[in-house]
Design an enzyme around this catalytic site. Structure first.
Site, PDB file in Angstrom:
ATOM      1  N   GLU A 127      15.756 -65.752   5.194  1.00 28.94           N
ATOM      2  CA  GLU A 127      14.911 -65.676   6.321  1.00 28.94           C
ATOM      3  C   GLU A 127      15.136 -64.565   7.037  1.00 28.94           C
ATOM      4  O   GLU A 127      14.448 -62.847   6.914  1.00 28.94           O
ATOM      5  CB  GLU A 127      14.465 -66.749   7.107  1.00 28.94           C
ATOM      6  CG  GLU A 127      13.282 -66.517   7.480  1.00 28.94           C
ATOM      7  CD  GLU A 127      13.521 -67.715   8.972  1.00 28.94           C
ATOM      8  OE1 GLU A 127      13.922 -68.748   9.150  1.00 28.94           O
ATOM      9  OE2 GLU A 127      11.990 -67.473   9.606  1.00 28.94           O
ATOM     10  N   ARG A 155      26.995 -79.622   2.079  1.00 28.35           N
ATOM     11  CA  ARG A 155      26.899 -80.828   2.030  1.00 28.35           C
ATOM     12  C   ARG A 155      26.210 -81.842   0.798  1.00 28.35           C
ATOM     13  O   ARG A 155      26.367 -82.433   0.403  1.00 28.35           O
ATOM     14  CB  ARG A 155      25.462 -81.189   3.149  1.00 28.35           C
ATOM     15  CG  ARG A 155      25.989 -81.313   4.577  1.00 28.35           C
ATOM     16  CD  ARG A 155      24.655 -81.414   5.338  1.00 28.35           C
ATOM     17  NE  ARG A 155      23.531 -80.762   5.360  1.00 28.35           N
ATOM     18  CZ  ARG A 155      23.825 -79.518   5.840  1.00 28.35           C
ATOM     19  NH1 ARG A 155      24.753 -78.870   6.468  1.00 28.35           N
ATOM     20  NH2 ARG A 155      22.466 -78.652   5.629  1.00 28.35           N
TER      21      ARG A 155
HETATM   22  P1  AMP Z   1      17.224 -73.735   1.247  1.00 29.92           P
HETATM   23  O1  AMP Z   1      18.130 -72.476   0.594  1.00 29.92           O
HETATM   24  O2  AMP Z   1      16.221 -73.149   1.893  1.00 29.92           O
HETATM   25  O3  AMP Z   1      16.378 -73.891  -0.060  1.00 29.92           O
HETATM   26  O4  AMP Z   1      17.977 -74.372   2.147  1.00 29.92           O
HETATM   27  C1  AMP Z   1      18.869 -74.690   1.725  1.00 29.92           C
HETATM   28  C2  AMP Z   1      20.127 -75.713   2.438  1.00 29.92           C
HETATM   29  O5  AMP Z   1      20.084 -75.330   3.578  1.00 29.92           O
HETATM   30  C3  AMP Z   1      20.722 -76.623   1.574  1.00 29.92           C
HETATM   31  O6  AMP Z   1      21.568 -76.908   1.520  1.00 29.92           O
HETATM   32  C4  AMP Z   1      20.621 -77.340   2.613  1.00 29.92           C
HETATM   33  O7  AMP Z   1      21.737 -77.558   3.512  1.00 29.92           O
HETATM   34  C5  AMP Z   1      19.899 -76.548   4.395  1.00 29.92           C
HETATM   35  N1  AMP Z   1      18.810 -76.642   5.063  1.00 29.92           N
HETATM   36  C6  AMP Z   1      17.783 -76.267   5.133  1.00 29.92           C
HETATM   37  N2  AMP Z   1      16.720 -76.558   5.926  1.00 29.92           N
HETATM   38  C7  AMP Z   1      17.605 -77.746   6.329  1.00 29.92           C
HETATM   39  C8  AMP Z   1      17.037 -78.636   7.315  1.00 29.92           C
HETATM   40  N3  AMP Z   1      15.636 -78.907   8.094  1.00 29.92           N
HETATM   41  N4  AMP Z   1      17.598 -79.463   7.649  1.00 29.92           N
HETATM   42  C9  AMP Z   1      18.932 -80.258   6.822  1.00 29.92           C
HETATM   43  N5  AMP Z   1      18.995 -78.803   6.201  1.00 29.92           N
HETATM   44  C10 AMP Z   1      18.819 -77.776   5.890  1.00 29.92           C
END
Ligand code: AMP
Length: 170
Positions: free
Chosen positions: A95, A58
């Site tokens: 996670e 995205r």
């Molecule tokens: P993180 O590594 O946990 O910061 O996750 C980031 C990636 O996961 C991003 O590329 C987001 O597109 C996706 N992501 C994580 N949580 C969400 C959420 N609640 N809604 C949409 N996309 C999410």
């Protein structure tokens, strides 16, 4: 324009307990999509940036039009095995389990200032790994930008000394 009104909450997607922030209503509205790209362009023009580095998948949706608008390179960061040339790799904790991201070794030149861009900053693992990839390739991350910041997950702490910016905050 109230850009938050174009983000749809989808409960229990992709699994129970997660509230997914769906950006597709924003993409469907040309004025809202344009407003996002323009807000980023105004912030990052005249910053002497060489590239927008965006994360699969995205991040690509926003990163590519922003790079064209700024007249600078677009660099994709991808899941393993997708980039065809020589890559650097970074593994980070999820996670449950681990994930890996890759960048082409020749994607940035030594000392290049770049912007990192993704749709959502959640736990920060993806962005932190991308910062390390850019640094391995010799670039300097000037800022990490996100359309949406889920502040309650404290992902900003993982970015350490890299400044971050977001358009919509929860
Ligand atoms: P993180 O590594 O946990 O910061 O996750 C980031 C990636 O996961 C991003 O590329 C987001 O597109 C996706 N992501 C994580 N949580 C969400 C959420 N609640 N809604 C949409 N996309 C999410």
């Amino acid at each position: 324009m109230d850009l938050k009104s174009f983000i749809r909450d989808v409960p229990d997607f992709p699994k129970k307990g997660i509230v997914f922030k769906d950006i597709t209503p924003l993409l469907q509205n040309p004025q809202a999509f344009h407003a996002v790209i323009e807000q980023l362009a105004e912030r990052y023009q005249n910053k002497n940036l060489k590239a927008v580095v965006a994360m699969e998948s995205r991040g690509f949706i926003f990163g590519a039009p922003l790079a064209v608008r700024l007249g600078i390179s677009f660099v994709p960061v991808r899941k393993p095995g997708k980039l065809p040339h020589k890559t650097h790799q970074e593994t980070y904790d999820l996670e449950y389990g681990k994930d890996t991201l890759e960048i082409h070794q020749d994607a940035v030149n030594k000392g290049d200032k770049v912007l990192i861009l993704d749709d959502v900053l959640a736990t920060g693992g993806t962005a932190a790994a991308t910062i390390r990839l850019v640094e391995k390739a010799g670039g300097e991350v000037v800022e990490a930008a996100f359309i949406i910041h889920l502040g309650f997950l404290n992902g900003q702490d993982k970015l350490k000394r890299t400044p971050f910016f977001s358009i919509i905050h929860y």
